[in-house]
Design an enzyme around this catalytic site. Sequence first.
Site, short mmCIF file in Angstrom:
data_model
loop_
_atom_site.label_atom_id
_atom_site.label_comp_id
_atom_site.label_asym_id
_atom_site.label_seq_id
_atom_site.Cartn_x
_atom_site.Cartn_y
_atom_site.Cartn_z
N HIS A 115 39.95 42.45 39.84
CA HIS A 115 39.17 43.32 38.95
C HIS A 115 38.60 42.48 37.66
O HIS A 115 37.72 42.19 37.46
CB HIS A 115 39.86 44.43 38.01
CG HIS A 115 39.27 45.24 37.25
ND1 HIS A 115 38.55 46.47 37.44
CD2 HIS A 115 39.07 44.98 35.95
CE1 HIS A 115 38.05 46.79 36.54
NE2 HIS A 115 38.44 46.03 35.20
N GLU A 116 39.43 41.70 36.88
CA GLU A 116 38.99 40.83 36.01
C GLU A 116 38.38 39.77 36.07
O GLU A 116 37.31 39.44 35.66
CB GLU A 116 40.40 40.31 34.95
CG GLU A 116 41.53 41.56 34.28
CD GLU A 116 40.70 42.30 33.33
OE1 GLU A 116 39.47 41.98 32.91
OE2 GLU A 116 40.87 43.52 33.49
N HIS A 137 30.51 38.33 36.78
CA HIS A 137 29.42 38.65 35.95
C HIS A 137 28.82 37.47 34.91
O HIS A 137 27.63 37.52 34.79
CB HIS A 137 29.69 39.85 35.50
CG HIS A 137 28.55 40.93 35.17
ND1 HIS A 137 28.73 42.16 34.63
CD2 HIS A 137 27.34 41.06 35.52
CE1 HIS A 137 27.58 42.81 34.55
NE2 HIS A 137 26.74 42.13 35.18
ZN LIG Z 1 37.44 46.03 33.23
#
Ligand SMILES: [Zn+2]
Length: 675
Positions: A456-457, A463
Amino acid sequence: MSETTFGLPDFAAITPEGSAAQIREAIAAHTAVIATIAAQDAPPTVANTLLPFEQGAIALRQPAQIAWTFIESVGGPQWDEVDTQITPLLASNEDDVYLNVSLYHRFEELASHELDPQTAWCLSEHLKEFRAHGAHLAAAQQARLRELSSRMAELSSTIGQMIVKAAQNGAVPLTEEEVAGLDASERAGLAANAAANLERAGGTPYLLNLTLPSQQLLSSSFTNPAVRKRIFEASIARGDGHDPATDPRALITELVRLRAEQADLMGFPNYAELIASQSTAGSSSAVDELLGAMVAPTQKNVEREATQLAEFYGHAPFTRSDWLFAQESLRASRFSMDSSELSSYLELTNVVENGVFFAAKQLYGLDFVARPDVAGYAPDGRVWEVREEDGRPLGLFLGDYYAREGKRGGAWMHDLSLRSAHGSEFTVVLNNLNVTKPREGDPTLLTWDQVSTCFHEFGHALHAFLTDVQWPSTAGSNVPRDFVEYPSQVNEMWAVHPQVLDHYALHWQTGDPMPVRLRTALSESEGFAEGFNTSEILQAVLLDQAWHRIGAAGDVPAPGSVATFEEETLRRAGIYSQWIPPRYRSGYFNHIFSSGYAAGYYSYLWSEALDADTVDWFNTEGSRGADGGLNREAGQKMRECVLSRGNSRDPLEGFGELRGRSVDTRALLRRRRLI
Ligand SMILES: [Zn+2]
């Protein structure tokens, strides 16, 4: 600034006082830049207005991001003090910038010029910010807004402190007999807590601290129902007025009233509409459409799960404080998943280098080169250089995985710089987790939840690394709150991808692959307890919306009626449950009363709708053969449409390009077992 370390500061040379002083100087310099831009006689151009504005912002952001690194990841009283000093300075600097009327007029005029699409979008985002601060309003209204914003900041910070205190005051002391069901390490944790808080423990050997959500996860281990009941009651009673020192209800209702007034001054019927207008949702009715579809099926699932759990639990009475215990016992028995056996296949370095990085290589062609020669800010942090397929460096990735005294809890991404054409050349990103550090020589074995968190991180990090935009303020994860969790949630899908699992889930001692039995259990247990999970979050979302849909002329409940307001709201929305409380009740809803998620808690579900639909895309159109989308073509498309664009255009446009349509929320409903 050395080229090989991509602008990474010399962390060892940074002190709290030095850092605070640097930020004060940077604010002064920034104020001067803003004054110069605003005072020009020449008509506004990109070169004399937007460019210096953006570059001035980066010059201030750099030292601030370094300070935040220390405040969040190192912590301690001295860095807390830096936080206390710089937070109001930065906030009032922001007010000064976005309430500068001549600057606002320059931006407005510039926005009417013929501009390239990225520049036009960037300007429109700044104009939104000016209006959000009230730059377009009359002086008297601006003055009132400044008053409101300073009182609201005060209220939020006091409420936040009360919530922390309520968790401490609500800690549950336990005797030797009462901790039956806990394993040795869980007991050791509670014993250490009792030893550190003698007064609260009141002579008992164990003390359970409350965590923020209503459900206390540890209570699923206690075999004594009376103990579970005590913990549950202590948790949901926080902030309900039984302890005057931690009763935030009068502050909450005042805050809600002021937010409604703020929205009214800005021309919105209520605060929820104001927030939705600044997000990709656009309006409260769009939010309602998503939530509305979830309510009835969630209730049905909750009732079904209640019946199953009561049956499995076997002995009467089955109460709401037994839910978590029954649920976790059922999970363990149904999927025969032994968590310590599972963890022996989830060693940290393997997970990161052979799982997280491996997936990024397959999808985006990225290479990761360990840089042990580069020093981070913490002795147990790790640094990698990130390179494009053709060898071109993108920047540095810092992994700070271990818990430390003083470090903030939870997991998060933080950046020191983001690439953009008019800003930094490189991206430098941190991922923070709070994994307990093993004894010297022992391996760091993760839980399944921590593995998902690593992916997730890193989705946030992607991004930031893959961003390819003109303007610094639009780079990477500088997107609206209801979009920012989208790339990170999508990246979680690779943790369970068979080929990725093959590559990283190896026994830490023998190197054997994870047995089929465990892999099957992992995939089969997906969707388990979704009724419970969805109900908790949906109740919290609807509560948040209800508080913030009270208009300036509307009735804010009296402090003594907060509990009634909650129950009536949930009943009216059709989501009230006798079994499951909202994830947070109003008295300890830190996200919306103290930490920036006011009227925005829906963002988690909103981003998840985009995420679930995108996972479907990888699994269908994005797939080549049976690879489930793990290929360079699919990665390239995700990169071009979403990850490279940041906020350089309407972020939802990227999703539309990827999917060829707008979001289909049925993907989310399927994932959460609602259809
Ligand atoms: Zn997050």
